[in-house]
Design an enzyme around this catalytic site. Sequence first.
Site, PDB file in Angstrom:
ATOM      1  N   GLY A 169       7.526  -5.267 -24.747  1.00 28.92           N
ATOM      2  CA  GLY A 169       8.579  -5.658 -25.680  1.00 28.92           C
ATOM      3  C   GLY A 169       9.239  -4.458 -26.322  1.00 28.92           C
ATOM      4  O   GLY A 169       9.689  -3.531 -25.654  1.00 28.92           O
ATOM      5  N   GLY A 170       9.289  -4.482 -27.660  1.00 33.66           N
ATOM      6  CA  GLY A 170       9.967  -3.415 -28.401  1.00 33.66           C
ATOM      7  C   GLY A 170       9.445  -2.031 -28.081  1.00 33.66           C
ATOM      8  O   GLY A 170      10.179  -1.045 -28.198  1.00 33.66           O
ATOM      9  N   GLY A 404      31.241  16.738  -0.258  1.00 34.72           N
ATOM     10  CA  GLY A 404      31.254  16.587  -1.720  1.00 34.72           C
ATOM     11  C   GLY A 404      29.994  17.140  -2.352  1.00 34.72           C
ATOM     12  O   GLY A 404      30.010  17.614  -3.493  1.00 34.72           O
ATOM     13  N   ALA A 405      28.904  17.083  -1.596  1.00 34.99           N
ATOM     14  CA  ALA A 405      27.639  17.561  -2.148  1.00 34.99           C
ATOM     15  C   ALA A 405      27.686  19.064  -2.424  1.00 34.99           C
ATOM     16  O   ALA A 405      27.030  19.568  -3.331  1.00 34.99           O
ATOM     17  CB  ALA A 405      26.499  17.219  -1.202  1.00 34.99           C
TER      18      ALA A 405
HETATM   19  C1  HXC Z   1      -0.037  -8.957 -33.318  1.00 39.74           C
HETATM   20  C2  HXC Z   1      -1.326  -8.434 -31.500  1.00 39.74           C
HETATM   21  C3  HXC Z   1      -0.192  -8.299 -30.701  1.00 39.74           C
HETATM   22  C4  HXC Z   1       1.080  -8.517 -31.314  1.00 39.74           C
HETATM   23  C5  HXC Z   1      -1.892  -7.888 -29.491  1.00 39.74           C
HETATM   24  N1  HXC Z   1      -2.357  -8.192 -30.714  1.00 39.74           N
HETATM   25  N2  HXC Z   1      -0.561  -7.974 -29.460  1.00 39.74           N
HETATM   26  N3  HXC Z   1      -1.258  -8.754 -32.805  1.00 39.74           N
HETATM   27  N4  HXC Z   1       1.090  -8.846 -32.618  1.00 39.74           N
HETATM   28  N5  HXC Z   1       2.197  -8.376 -30.622  1.00 39.74           N
HETATM   29  C6  HXC Z   1      -3.764  -8.193 -31.150  1.00 39.74           C
HETATM   30  C7  HXC Z   1      -4.548  -9.327 -30.572  1.00 39.74           C
HETATM   31  O1  HXC Z   1      -4.425 -10.461 -31.399  1.00 39.74           O
HETATM   32  C8  HXC Z   1      -5.953  -8.762 -30.588  1.00 39.74           C
HETATM   33  O2  HXC Z   1      -6.450  -8.823 -31.900  1.00 39.74           O
HETATM   34  C9  HXC Z   1      -5.736  -7.300 -30.284  1.00 39.74           C
HETATM   35  O3  HXC Z   1      -4.364  -7.035 -30.616  1.00 39.74           O
HETATM   36  C10 HXC Z   1      -5.951  -6.940 -28.835  1.00 39.74           C
HETATM   37  O4  HXC Z   1      -5.204  -7.846 -28.038  1.00 39.74           O
HETATM   38  P1  HXC Z   1      -5.807  -8.518 -26.743  1.00 39.74           P
HETATM   39  O5  HXC Z   1      -4.834  -9.535 -26.288  1.00 39.74           O
HETATM   40  O6  HXC Z   1      -7.214  -8.974 -27.019  1.00 39.74           O
HETATM   41  O7  HXC Z   1      -5.870  -7.283 -25.755  1.00 39.74           O
HETATM   42  P2  HXC Z   1      -5.609  -7.234 -24.206  1.00 39.74           P
HETATM   43  O8  HXC Z   1      -6.316  -8.360 -23.528  1.00 39.74           O
HETATM   44  O9  HXC Z   1      -5.938  -5.851 -23.784  1.00 39.74           O
HETATM   45  O10 HXC Z   1      -4.038  -7.508 -24.007  1.00 39.74           O
HETATM   46  C11 HXC Z   1      -3.100  -6.599 -24.538  1.00 39.74           C
HETATM   47  C12 HXC Z   1      -1.692  -7.226 -24.458  1.00 39.74           C
HETATM   48  C13 HXC Z   1      -1.690  -8.620 -25.133  1.00 39.74           C
HETATM   49  C14 HXC Z   1      -1.256  -7.337 -22.998  1.00 39.74           C
HETATM   50  C15 HXC Z   1      -0.740  -6.238 -25.145  1.00 39.74           C
HETATM   51  O11 HXC Z   1      -2.300  -8.512 -26.404  1.00 39.74           O
HETATM   52  C16 HXC Z   1      -0.328  -9.177 -25.286  1.00 39.74           C
HETATM   53  O12 HXC Z   1       0.261  -9.733 -24.331  1.00 39.74           O
HETATM   54  N6  HXC Z   1       0.215  -9.108 -26.496  1.00 39.74           N
HETATM   55  C17 HXC Z   1       1.522  -9.642 -26.801  1.00 39.74           C
HETATM   56  C18 HXC Z   1       2.592  -8.827 -26.177  1.00 39.74           C
HETATM   57  C19 HXC Z   1       3.939  -9.317 -26.594  1.00 39.74           C
HETATM   58  O13 HXC Z   1       4.444 -10.308 -26.020  1.00 39.74           O
HETATM   59  N7  HXC Z   1       4.464  -8.746 -27.680  1.00 39.74           N
HETATM   60  C20 HXC Z   1       5.709  -9.168 -28.283  1.00 39.74           C
HETATM   61  C21 HXC Z   1       6.817  -8.607 -27.444  1.00 39.74           C
HETATM   62  S1  HXC Z   1       8.346  -9.072 -28.056  1.00 39.74           S
HETATM   63  P3  HXC Z   1      -8.014  -8.857 -32.220  1.00 39.74           P
HETATM   64  O14 HXC Z   1      -8.097  -9.138 -33.668  1.00 39.74           O
HETATM   65  O15 HXC Z   1      -8.599  -9.935 -31.362  1.00 39.74           O
HETATM   66  O16 HXC Z   1      -8.543  -7.507 -31.874  1.00 39.74           O
HETATM   67  C22 HXC Z   1       8.869  -7.701 -28.811  1.00 39.74           C
HETATM   68  C23 HXC Z   1      10.225  -7.881 -29.351  1.00 39.74           C
HETATM   69  C24 HXC Z   1      10.780  -6.600 -29.880  1.00 39.74           C
HETATM   70  O17 HXC Z   1       8.224  -6.721 -28.918  1.00 39.74           O
HETATM   71  C25 HXC Z   1      12.145  -6.392 -29.349  1.00 39.74           C
HETATM   72  C26 HXC Z   1      12.812  -5.263 -30.031  1.00 39.74           C
HETATM   73  C27 HXC Z   1      14.076  -4.910 -29.316  1.00 39.74           C
END
Ligand code: HXC
Length: 510
Positions: A169-170, A404-405
């Site tokens: 994401g971001g 051209g290159a």
């Molecule tokens: C809050 C988050 C989080 C998030 C992970 N965690 N992503 N908390 N916000 N975005 C937390 C989990 O709850 C977990 O907490 C810990 O981090 C580890 O995550 P896991 O899922 O257990 O780890 P893993 O299996 O290694 O997977 C990692 C991951 C997955 C692939 C990154 O967590 C994931 O898919 N997260 C969401 C990604 C996402 O969609 N983000 C938003 C994108 S949109 P605990 O307490 O259990 O340790 C975006 C928009 C911005 O970013 C655009 C701006 C232009």
Amino acid sequence: MQHILEELERRRALARAGGGERRIASQHAKGKLTARERIDLLLDEGSFEEFDMFVEHRSHDFGMEAQRVPGDGVVTGWGTINGRLTYVFSKDFTVFGGSLSKAHAEKIVKVQEMAMRNGAPIIGLFDAGGARIQEGVDSLAGYADIFLQNVLASGVVPQISVIMGPCAGGDVYSPAITDFIFMVKDTAYMYVTGPDVVKTVINEDVSHEELGGYRVHALKSGVSDGAFDNDLEALTQVRRLIDFLPLNNRDPAPVRESFDDPDRNEHSLDTLVPANPNKPYDMKELILKVVDEADFFEISADYAKNIICGFARMDGQSVGIVANQPQVLAGVLDIDASRKAARFVRFCDAFGIPLLTFVDVPGFMPGTKQEQGGLIKHGAKLLFAFAEATVPKVTLITRKAYGGAFDVMSSKNIRGDLNYAWPTAEIAVMGPKQAVEIIFRADIGDPTRLAAREAEYKAHFANPFVAASHGYIDDVIMPHGTRRRIIRALASLKSKTLSNPWKKHDNIPL
Ligand code: HXC
């Protein structure tokens, strides 16, 4: 008094503990270091000064008021790399998955602003799950604040991103704006939307690795400028890269003491170019033999291998090298090669790093795939980049410089300062066979006559002397003396001044 000091230590220890022992152990089990361990390896020992260790998020939604970790998932501050000032932020995956809250964003923006104000590079170490889902729009606004600083810092201080874990994401857009992105093989992946969303939206099953692993970005998309085996290797290589770069756009490109003889002759170069013009040779051999101590930091080594880009030193002076690679696709310029080299040339020009260009190019890649992909505009990027560059530009044609290159590859007419050729150079509109088949089309049915025409064309253009007699080449040089001639050329250009006409900014074909 003692208890106040102890309170400080207690609070510091809490911040250093990040997401706690269990999550740190899980981080290590995945082969990843923690945010602080990474900073310790990146910066000179004991040089790190941390900021905002006690910052916490301000969210009250979804039970977040009960979950506050000092530092809030990112470690920020400054230190030195081989004694030179560097700002750094390092995402802490053990705290809310390194996700970005508003407070977390403010910490990053603070070091971005400091890097710009104080004129020093900024390095971001990424290992994060994107926007802090519990914070909603505050998190999105925080990202936008970071992106803005990335854009403002572009061309002012070097910005380097190292992807060391998930980056979703971001967290991918900020690296995308920075100058260089490196990845750690097998633990890093970056994508705009992850596999779950991909499945929902387009019903495609794909793994993290297939969607955004290093094989995607360092080999195919070109998003990443290189991939390293593990955290240690990646951080060590970033330290090496920083040594080649100026601290900011007003700082001269670094010169450091060289122990390599500037007059060193390299006689093996006299036989580097094969007698058969269709036989490839390794342009990297030339690079490694002429630069100081064979020390070459290659950028995007596994992407668009038909062009080589990277940093080296000539008699201690940092230079950016762009070179066609005859070993891959005969060194042709295609879309990927043009984009890769254009970006590199613009980086060097923005930061005052002289450009050294080695040319052996049969032209632009023909075909429907390239034309439909927009070769015209992508090829123009490289032409634009070389033409607008005002840094010292030294060019050497080793063999082919066709069509051209020839113009594009830092030719004299787009303000190449010193343009040399080896006696083996062939400078022409196109290769002899293609040329005679066009201008003597009537002879196509007569192979003997056509062969004679080809020999005539070759005798005329398959050398550097026509170009040299017209002043498009400043000198034809002996291959073995290449290092000495380039070092002397660069020395003569030390005080070069050249500026482009005033403009708000240019409009490079994007
Ligand atoms: C809050 C988050 C989080 C998030 C992970 N965690 N992503 N908390 N916000 N975005 C937390 C989990 O709850 C977990 O907490 C810990 O981090 C580890 O995550 P896991 O899922 O257990 O780890 P893993 O299996 O290694 O997977 C990692 C991951 C997955 C692939 C990154 O967590 C994931 O898919 N997260 C969401 C990604 C996402 O969609 N983000 C938003 C994108 S949109 P605990 O307490 O259990 O340790 C975006 C928009 C911005 O970013 C655009 C701006 C232009």
